[in-house]
Design an enzyme around this catalytic site. Structure first.
Site, PDB file in Angstrom:
ATOM      1  N   GLY A  91       0.856  -1.179   0.000  1.00 53.73           N
ATOM      2  CA  GLY A  91       0.000   0.000   0.000  1.00 53.73           C
ATOM      3  C   GLY A  91       0.886   1.220   0.000  1.00 53.73           C
ATOM      4  N   SER A 128       5.778  -5.335  -1.254  1.00 53.53           N
ATOM      5  CA  SER A 128       5.707  -3.951  -1.702  1.00 53.53           C
ATOM      6  C   SER A 128       6.094  -3.009  -0.557  1.00 53.53           C
ATOM      7  CB  SER A 128       4.308  -3.660  -2.248  1.00 53.53           C
ATOM      8  OG  SER A 128       4.221  -2.395  -2.830  1.00 53.53           O
ATOM      9  N   ALA A 129       5.134  -2.265   0.016  1.00 54.58           N
ATOM     10  CA  ALA A 129       5.453  -1.361   1.122  1.00 54.58           C
ATOM     11  C   ALA A 129       6.047  -2.112   2.301  1.00 54.58           C
ATOM     12  CB  ALA A 129       4.202  -0.599   1.562  1.00 54.58           C
ATOM     13  N   HIS A 166       8.517  -3.243  -7.335  1.00 58.81           N
ATOM     14  CA  HIS A 166       7.810  -2.879  -8.575  1.00 58.81           C
ATOM     15  C   HIS A 166       8.737  -2.183  -9.566  1.00 58.81           C
ATOM     16  CE1 HIS A 166       4.075  -3.697  -6.382  1.00 58.81           C
ATOM     17  NE2 HIS A 166       4.441  -2.825  -5.464  1.00 58.81           N
ATOM     18  N   GLU A 221       8.396  -7.117 -10.926  1.00 59.23           N
ATOM     19  CA  GLU A 221       7.185  -7.837 -10.549  1.00 59.23           C
ATOM     20  C   GLU A 221       7.413  -9.346 -10.622  1.00 59.23           C
ATOM     21  OE1 GLU A 221       3.855  -5.569  -9.903  1.00 59.23           O
ATOM     22  OE2 GLU A 221       5.910  -5.299  -9.154  1.00 59.23           O
TER      23      GLU A 221
END
Length: 242
Positions: free
Chosen positions: A86, A118-119, A155, A190
């Site tokens: 997020g 991700s985060a 990413h 990815e």
């Protein structure tokens, strides 16, 4: 330490964590009680439900830390922790406010399995300085958990010379970072992830990844690459951490 750091949690055309589910299931202890940290998104309940739906068929018991009056106590009762993706700035701000920044850092350093996407992968680095996110809130500091001594850029997108959009590429932004800071940056494309166990680090998933270091051209790293040397990095930022 025992870390699984995913570039992304959702792969095009697949369900949540589906692209990495075998790796995730092998990483987590059998029938683990998993503390899930949903603070990178605004809908904590909905986010936790999505993680439950993905992981509970594998025998994992998912508990959102926000569901307890004491998030740190929920972490203490867990056998593994997962910090989801997020907005990285919102996430880090919440970790500071709840006391989880220090609690997760210390627990992971003491061997609690830590999974990030991700985060959540950004949190494992020393700082937020190579995040792709907009700073929608201002955390007390950019200092993250520092579970690895190098920066990560989840990413990661390659430059596209024929693209008519002429804003900065990810490569240009990371080069600017290295002009001010002397610390490697691992660009995770990815579908790729980094597995860290004790003093070893290996690139997994679809690969390849891209490694940026000051004064050198970016280096392509195929899946399976041994990146253990990065764990001995001595990062030098432009100002001391707070």
């Amino acid at each position: 330490m025992n870390l699984l750091l995913l570039s992304n949690s959702t792969q095009y055309g697949l369900g949540y964590l589906e692209h990495a589910l075998d790796t995730v299931a092998a990483f987590l202890p059998q029938r683990a009680r998993l503390a899930f940290v949903p603070y990178a998104l605004a809908d904590h309940d909905g986010y936790t439900a999505r993680v439950r739906a993905a992981l509970e068929p594998s025998g994992v018991s998912v508990r959102g830390v926000h569901e307890s009056a004491d998030p740190v106590a929920e972490l203490d009762a867990a056998e593994a922790v997962f910090i989801g993706g997020g907005n990285s700035f919102r996430l880090l701000d919440a970790l500071y406010r709840t006391g989880l920044r220090e609690a997760v850092r210390d627990a992971a350093r003491n061997g609690l399995p830590y999974m990030g996407a991700s985060a959540g992968t950004n949190m494992a680095a020393p700082t937020l300085r190579t995040s792709n996110d907009m700073p929608i809130v201002q955390p007390p500091s950019f200092d993250a958990l520092g579970l690895v001594p190098f920066q990560i850029n989840p990413h990661y997108l390659d430059p596209r010379p024929a693209d008519t959009h002429k804003g900065e590429t990810r490569e240009e932004r990371l080069t600017e970072f290295l002009e001010e800071n002397d610390v490697p940056v691992l660009g995770l494309r990815e579908g790729s992830w980094l597995r860290v166990h004790r003093h070893a680090a290996h690139l997994g998933g679809a690969g390849p990844a891209r490694l940026f270091t000051r004064g050198n051209p970016p280096q392509e790293l195929p899946a399976g690459s041994d990146l253990s040397r990065l764990l001995t990095t001595e990062p030098r930022f432009d100002s001391p951490g707070r």
